[in-house]
Design a protein around this motif. Structure first.
Motif, mmCIF file in Angstrom:
data_model
loop_
_atom_site.group_PDB
_atom_site.id
_atom_site.type_symbol
_atom_site.label_atom_id
_atom_site.label_comp_id
_atom_site.label_asym_id
_atom_site.label_seq_id
_atom_site.Cartn_x
_atom_site.Cartn_y
_atom_site.Cartn_z
ATOM 1 N N LEU A 50 10.683 4.324 6.290
ATOM 2 C CA LEU A 50 11.871 3.776 5.615
ATOM 3 C C LEU A 50 11.612 3.620 4.120
ATOM 4 N N ASN A 51 10.421 3.136 3.800
ATOM 5 C CA ASN A 51 10.052 2.998 2.381
ATOM 6 C C ASN A 51 10.107 4.338 1.665
ATOM 7 N N ALA A 52 9.583 5.375 2.352
ATOM 8 C CA ALA A 52 9.565 6.717 1.738
ATOM 9 C C ALA A 52 10.997 7.207 1.536
ATOM 10 N N LEU A 53 11.845 6.920 2.519
ATOM 11 C CA LEU A 53 13.243 7.350 2.431
ATOM 12 C C LEU A 53 13.948 6.625 1.278
ATOM 13 N N LEU A 54 13.691 5.305 1.198
ATOM 14 C CA LEU A 54 14.287 4.514 0.116
ATOM 15 C C LEU A 54 13.832 5.013 -1.244
ATOM 16 N N GLN A 55 12.550 5.346 -1.310
ATOM 17 C CA GLN A 55 12.020 5.843 -2.586
ATOM 18 C C GLN A 55 12.787 7.091 -3.015
ATOM 19 N N TRP A 56 12.997 7.972 -2.039
ATOM 20 C CA TRP A 56 13.692 9.233 -2.321
ATOM 21 C C TRP A 56 15.145 8.980 -2.727
ATOM 22 N N LEU A 57 15.803 8.082 -1.976
ATOM 23 C CA LEU A 57 17.210 7.807 -2.259
ATOM 24 C C LEU A 57 17.410 7.134 -3.615
ATOM 25 N N LEU A 63 12.718 3.240 -9.925
ATOM 26 C CA LEU A 63 11.456 3.647 -9.281
ATOM 27 C C LEU A 63 11.065 2.605 -8.240
ATOM 28 N N TYR A 64 11.099 3.004 -6.979
ATOM 29 C CA TYR A 64 10.703 2.114 -5.884
ATOM 30 C C TYR A 64 9.400 2.669 -5.316
ATOM 31 N N ALA A 65 8.302 1.940 -5.554
ATOM 32 C CA ALA A 65 6.989 2.469 -5.136
ATOM 33 C C ALA A 65 6.186 1.380 -4.429
ATOM 34 N N PRO A 66 6.562 1.034 -3.190
ATOM 35 C CA PRO A 66 5.847 -0.040 -2.486
ATOM 36 C C PRO A 66 4.477 0.426 -2.006
ATOM 37 N N LEU A 67 3.648 -0.577 -1.654
ATOM 38 C CA LEU A 67 2.284 -0.313 -1.181
ATOM 39 C C LEU A 67 2.278 0.514 0.099
ATOM 40 N N LEU A 68 3.232 0.228 0.958
ATOM 41 C CA LEU A 68 3.244 0.858 2.279
ATOM 42 C C LEU A 68 4.095 2.120 2.276
ATOM 43 N N GLY A 118 3.593 7.268 -5.220
ATOM 44 C CA GLY A 118 4.794 7.986 -5.640
ATOM 45 C C GLY A 118 5.353 7.493 -6.955
ATOM 46 N N ARG A 119 4.508 6.878 -7.785
ATOM 47 C CA ARG A 119 5.000 6.413 -9.097
ATOM 48 C C ARG A 119 5.199 7.602 -10.040
ATOM 49 N N ALA A 120 4.223 8.481 -10.034
ATOM 50 C CA ALA A 120 4.291 9.639 -10.937
ATOM 51 C C ALA A 120 4.705 10.871 -10.134
ATOM 52 N N SER A 121 5.265 11.845 -10.833
ATOM 53 C CA SER A 121 5.691 13.054 -10.122
ATOM 54 C C SER A 121 4.458 13.882 -9.768
ATOM 55 N N PRO A 122 4.557 14.731 -8.713
ATOM 56 C CA PRO A 122 3.429 15.608 -8.367
ATOM 57 C C PRO A 122 3.006 16.478 -9.547
ATOM 58 N N GLU A 123 3.991 16.879 -10.372
ATOM 59 C CA GLU A 123 3.660 17.749 -11.519
ATOM 60 C C GLU A 123 2.785 16.998 -12.526
#
Ligand SMILES: NC(=O)C1=CN([C@@H]2O[C@H](COP(=O)(O)OP(=O)(O)OC[C@H]3O[C@@H](n4cnc5c(N)ncnc54)[C@H](O)[C@@H]3O)[C@@H](O)[C@H]2O)C=CC1
Ligand SMILES: C[C@@H](CO)CCC[C@@H](C)[C@H]1CC[C@H]2[C@@H]3[C@H](O)CC4=CC(=O)CC[C@]4(C)[C@H]3CC[C@]12C
Length: 338
Positions: free
Chosen positions: A270-277, A283-288, A94-99
């Protein structure tokens, strides 16, 4: 003299030639493709190591360019006999945008195809990804499968989705004219989950061979998909890593996962939620994340000899050699990080 001048006639272009795989392909071509006259290396970022290659008998041309820019790609492709397209945006965190992922991996590949068609380059070798096949979100194992093994592929994540679209474009175009070490890791994935891994040198070697044989065996090889394989053992993701990290001083703690799967999944969500928030701020992009957990936790191995049957591929590096080289590489990475 006349013989060697005649023999050295081919022009190759490697896109993403300064990336992890690309650099190996470039070095392998220089070592093992005697018919090479000119080697073009196309990348967004050019590495300083390219300079040392310019003193050899093959003309090495470094091109700073962007695959999303059609005109830059056409200029680089024009006159090349073979294009190895390894440029890509590798991101499952999730570092780069899907676009952006789509633009580089899909539009970039489309630009490479169009450039080949427009400039008359007949041979294009595309580096796809196992992610195009799977694992799928249902966690179905792919147990020692080959290129023809049926498997329900589902692409919800931007990276595999983009690689699948790009692979499809390449297949459809066929025939068209024109770390810090010394520490502990905690086991998270069961040892029974088997992962297929291949040494990068063998992946590079397969690229070189495909590119070399494609002209002679176009009817057989054109439009084909080849899995990359070698003699690396089937192991879980973490046990495989320990083949290299162990000799570098790391220890894997636990013979079974220390956390239950549901807890890992909760952390991943939780990581995915944090990334979104946090996205508007940082930019929060953890391994998990849920996707990487699903990949790591699903058996995915291949067992095939298609490349051997179609173009005589045999791994260049034995497992022992691959292991030793990777250990040296990990040690060098650690040294340069300190
Ligand atoms: N890393 C992996 O585990 C795997 C990677 N692949 C594929 O292999 C290929 C190479 O991957 P790696 O070498 O591991 O990645 P990498 O990130 O080390 O190399 C990719 C290279 O492409 C270049 N690049 C990125 N965007 C570009 C653009 N817009 N224009 C020109 N160059 C651009 C980068 O600068 C980089 O040098 C990619 O297509 C990837 O999808 C396939 C299977 C596994
Ligand atoms: C839950 C963790 C406990 O140790 C482990 C998390 C590991 C993941 C980050 C990796 C597990 C499998 C990796 C992917 C796999 O090797 C296939 C890939 C192919 C590609 O084309 C790009 C990279 C990757 C998706 C790779 C990414 C990292 C993992 C998900």
């Amino acid at each position: 003299m006349a013989d060697s001048a005649q023999a050295q006639k081919l022009v190759y272009l490697v896109t993403g030639g300064c990336g992890f795989l690309g650099e190996h392909v470039v070095r392998m071509l220089l070592q093992r493709e005697p018919r090479l006259r000119e080697l073009r290396i196309f990348d967004l970022q050019l590495g300083p190591w390219l300079e040392e290659l310019k003193t050899g008998p093959v003309q090495v041309i470094a091109i700073k360019g962007d695959v999303t820019q059609a005109h830059e790609v056409i200029a680089a492709v024009a006159g090349a006999h073979v294009v190895i397209h390894a440029a890509g945006l590798v991101d499952v965190f999730g570092r780069a945008s899907p676009e952006t992922i789509h633009k580089v991996n899909v539009q970039g590949t489309q630009n490479v195809i169009e450039a080949c068609v427009q400039t008359g380059t007949q041979f294009l070798v595309y580096t796809s990804s196992m992610e195009v096949v799977g694992p799928n979100v249902k966690g179905h194992p792919f147990y020692r499968g080959n290129e023809d093994t049926p498997y329900e592929a589902v692409h919800r994540h931007p990276y595999p989705h983009s690689k699948a679209l790009a692979e499809q474009l390449v297949l459809e175009a066929n025939g068209r004219k024109g770390l810090r070490l010394g520490g502990r890791l905690f086991r998270a994935i069961p040892t029974s989950v088997e992962h297929g891994r291949v040494y990068v040198g063998n992946v590079a070697w397969m690229h070189v061979l495909v590119a070399r044989e494609l002209e002679q065996r176009a009817a057989l090889m054109g439009g084909q998909v080849y899995f990359c394989y070698d003699k690396s053992p089937y192991k879980s993701y973490e046990d495989f890593n320990m083949e290299f990290l162990g000799p570098c001083g790391l220890r894997l703690v636990g013979t079974r996962p220390l956390l239950p799967y549901w807890l890992l999944m909760l952390l991943a969500v939780l990581n995915a939620l944090l990334q979104w928030l946090l996205r508007p701020l940082v930019l929060y992009a953890p391994l998990l994340n849920p996707y990487t957990l699903a990949v790591a936790n699903t058996t995915f191995t291949v067992s095939t000899n298609k490349a051997q049957r179609h173009f005589g591929y045999e791994p260049l590096f034995s497992w022992e050699d691959s292991r030793t080289r990777t250990i040296r590489w990990v040690q060098a990475m650690d040294g340069s990080a300190q």
